[in-house]
Enzyme design. Sequence first.
Site, mmCIF file in Angstrom:
data_model
loop_
_atom_site.group_PDB
_atom_site.id
_atom_site.type_symbol
_atom_site.label_atom_id
_atom_site.label_comp_id
_atom_site.label_asym_id
_atom_site.label_seq_id
_atom_site.Cartn_x
_atom_site.Cartn_y
_atom_site.Cartn_z
ATOM 1 N N HIS A 25 29.576 37.473 -12.529
ATOM 2 C CA HIS A 25 29.521 37.009 -10.735
ATOM 3 C C HIS A 25 28.124 36.743 -10.408
ATOM 4 O O HIS A 25 27.898 35.537 -10.087
ATOM 5 C CB HIS A 25 30.216 38.027 -10.104
ATOM 6 C CG HIS A 25 30.340 37.609 -8.718
ATOM 7 N ND1 HIS A 25 31.540 37.032 -8.214
ATOM 8 C CD2 HIS A 25 29.518 37.510 -7.566
ATOM 9 C CE1 HIS A 25 31.313 36.610 -6.851
ATOM 10 N NE2 HIS A 25 30.186 36.860 -6.469
ATOM 11 N N GLU A 26 27.140 37.536 -10.667
ATOM 12 C CA GLU A 26 25.890 37.370 -10.101
ATOM 13 C C GLU A 26 25.300 36.324 -11.026
ATOM 14 O O GLU A 26 24.341 35.645 -10.451
ATOM 15 C CB GLU A 26 25.016 38.711 -9.985
ATOM 16 C CG GLU A 26 25.776 39.824 -9.187
ATOM 17 C CD GLU A 26 25.973 39.196 -7.627
ATOM 18 O OE1 GLU A 26 25.084 38.379 -7.206
ATOM 19 O OE2 GLU A 26 26.981 39.656 -7.121
ATOM 20 N N HIS A 29 25.990 32.874 -9.694
ATOM 21 C CA HIS A 29 25.033 32.691 -8.518
ATOM 22 C C HIS A 29 23.514 32.306 -8.913
ATOM 23 O O HIS A 29 22.931 31.393 -8.655
ATOM 24 C CB HIS A 29 24.890 33.830 -7.450
ATOM 25 C CG HIS A 29 26.072 34.040 -6.943
ATOM 26 N ND1 HIS A 29 26.907 33.205 -6.017
ATOM 27 C CD2 HIS A 29 26.814 35.391 -6.593
ATOM 28 C CE1 HIS A 29 27.889 33.890 -5.573
ATOM 29 N NE2 HIS A 29 27.944 34.970 -5.616
#
Length: 404
Positions: A25-26, A29
């Site tokens: 997920h990170e 980003h």
Amino acid sequence: MEMIQGFLIAAIAFLLVLGIVVTVHELGHFLAAKAFGTKIDRFSIGFGQAIASWRDKSGVDWRIGWLPIGGYVRFAGDDNAASIPDSEDLAAMRRDLIDQGRGAEIDRYFHFKPVYQRAIIAAAGPAANFLLAIAIFAVFLSTLGEWVVPARIAQVEPGSPAAAAGLRPGDLILKADGRRVVRFDDVAEVVSVRANVPITFVVDRGGREVVLTATPRWQLRDDPVGGPQRIGVLGIRPEQSSDDFINVRYNPIEAVQRGAQRTWHTLETTVFYLGRMITGQVSADQLRGPLGIATVTKNVATLGNDSSDGFLENLGRSALNLAQLVAVLSVSIGFMNLLPVPVLDGGHLLFYAYEAVFRRPLAAKVQAAGYRVGLALVLGLMLFATWNDLQRLHVFKLIGGLFS
């Protein structure tokens, strides 16, 4: 000794599964921000004091926090609570950079990026979770395939919702609630979250299509992974002889398509069940927090393991089970982060939508207030889910027994 071993298995499996989902997920980003040339100060898995950290050549501080729940990417200039300054903050930041002789760096700061780039960066985290799920499903489908039991009814329980609706042994279910059915598990996925909801079925009965409506009823079942659960049931069974199981393998393109379908169906089921929970149609006692997820992870890790098998064989089986759990959990976390709640990615997207419409960011005070409300909502939800976990694990009964 057995209790300690079980705890260690649960802890290791939980950290592994959640760590993979959060890291991906990170990274979503992070990579999107890098693609737009954004300056990044820190990439962290976990919160709190760092137990391990290192700095790369570009100046990014990579760290692992001691609290292994969640993670974050901190962009240069992230100083206020909402992580999005208003017009005055932006002007002050621009002046400071110019005064420091760093005017050429302005375009590298996240807050000076066009709103569409910031929106893409915010959405990239959940998108990475969905892509991870598709990739895992696709790998399984192309290498191991899937065991399919055709959705042909072998038995109908007397007095069941299926019997009341007119479903018969020999019926081949083609559609359930408008969804095309390929395997019997497809029917179970639809029915399990639709107790007390009429479902339209299209069945093949002797070569002709028949449309029937059945309403599943609640039933408490002991799931080997999730423990006791209330789910919707119809009262039908498929053929279960070994000859009825078909192993279907897919080429890479078909596997990706099927993986995307499975990801979408998982998301669709999550959204539908959450909607029923919010409207009070189903109890929220099935909501799980970190303890519940850890318990499920432990059960998945040990599912199918046999003491008569070798260590490597059981380890391989556990790895395959956990990989599929990663895919399902990744879909759930991707969806939850898209909810329009400040502190979540969906909340940031909501702020960016306001900025795109009104041509200015929302006031910092309003954003900060939204951040506090959103944080309270998220923490409240976690506390409620943890309470459910403690109830499910009978912790209060155990404590009461110690003092009785």
